[in-house]
Design an enzyme around this catalytic site. Structure first.
Site, PDB file in Angstrom:
ATOM      1  N   GLY A  99      47.023  35.994  30.683  1.00 27.92           N
ATOM      2  CA  GLY A  99      45.835  36.430  29.960  1.00 27.92           C
ATOM      3  C   GLY A  99      44.697  36.844  30.879  1.00 27.92           C
ATOM      4  O   GLY A  99      43.640  37.239  30.413  1.00 27.92           O
ATOM      5  N   CYS A 100      44.896  36.741  32.184  1.00 27.32           N
ATOM      6  CA  CYS A 100      43.888  37.164  33.146  1.00 27.32           C
ATOM      7  C   CYS A 100      44.295  38.522  33.702  1.00 27.32           C
ATOM      8  O   CYS A 100      45.458  38.738  34.041  1.00 27.32           O
ATOM      9  CB  CYS A 100      43.782  36.165  34.295  1.00 27.32           C
ATOM     10  SG  CYS A 100      43.164  34.550  33.807  1.00 27.32           S
ATOM     11  N   VAL A 101      43.345  39.440  33.788  1.00 27.11           N
ATOM     12  CA  VAL A 101      43.617  40.748  34.366  1.00 27.11           C
ATOM     13  C   VAL A 101      43.889  40.588  35.858  1.00 27.11           C
ATOM     14  O   VAL A 101      44.840  41.136  36.393  1.00 27.11           O
ATOM     15  CB  VAL A 101      42.444  41.717  34.115  1.00 27.11           C
ATOM     16  CG1 VAL A 101      42.649  43.027  34.848  1.00 27.11           C
ATOM     17  CG2 VAL A 101      42.278  41.964  32.626  1.00 27.11           C
TER      18      VAL A 101
END
Length: 188
Positions: A99-101
């Protein structure tokens, strides 16, 4: 670090304080607050709506010392620089936060019933956000972690409104991963 003339307001023990002058050579805001000459002003006292553990309150006070977003942004980056990097062997899919870029890894261990976290990222600002999250949650018992209101704490830091939607989602993903681990440990 060059000396910096201080003309700021910040909170100490729930009361707003104005730095009346002097130079600061401290490397950390907490040390700076202790070294600088301060005096009470007629500013309305700041009263937090929550009572936080001392280390979290210290972080909130550090951020309150900074008067604009650019200073806070640089402080977040500095917090990230203070984190020891994870070993390459720890940067695995099992530790990667989904969920983290940017790439973010969180490693946890349990010691004496407390969850301890270490983290890293490939982006400076995100590594700083990892440091903020670790300051909030690491070294606490699962029940303590679950009782903390991360949204309220982040609100006190005045970070959320200045983050891009992608960074906000990544921050939420980090927090959710820690909460998930705390819930699993609490229920075991």
């Amino acid at each position: 670090m060059p000396n910096k003339v201080l003309k700021r307001e910040y909170r100490v023990s729930g009361e707003r304080i104005r730095v009346t002058g002097g130079f600061c050579t401290a490397l950390h805001l907490r040390d700076c607050r202790r070294k600088c000459r301060v005096e009470n002003t007629a500013v309305t006292p700041y009263v937090s709506h929550m009572s936080y553990p001392e280390d979290i309150q210290d972080m909130i006070d550090d951020f309150a010392f900074l008067t604009d977003w650019e200073e806070r942004y640089m402080h977040v980056i500095d917090m990230g620089k203070s984190l020891p990097p994870l070993d390459t062997s720890e940067k695995t899919d099992a530790h990667k936060v989904k969920g983290c870029v940017s790439q973010v890894w969180l490693v946890s261990r349990v010691e004496d019933g407390k969850l301890h976290f270490r983290g890293d990222s490939d982006a400076h600002i995100v590594k700083g956000l990892v440091a903020v999250v670790l300051q909030i949650f690491s070294g606490r018992r699962p029940a303590e972690i679950l009782a903390l209101d991360a949204s309220a704490i982040l609100g006190e830091l005045d970070l959320a409104e200045h983050l891009s939607p992608q960074r906000s989602n990544g921050l939420k993903a980090m927090i959710e991963r820690i909460l998930s681990q705390a819930r699993a440990l609490e229920n075991s």
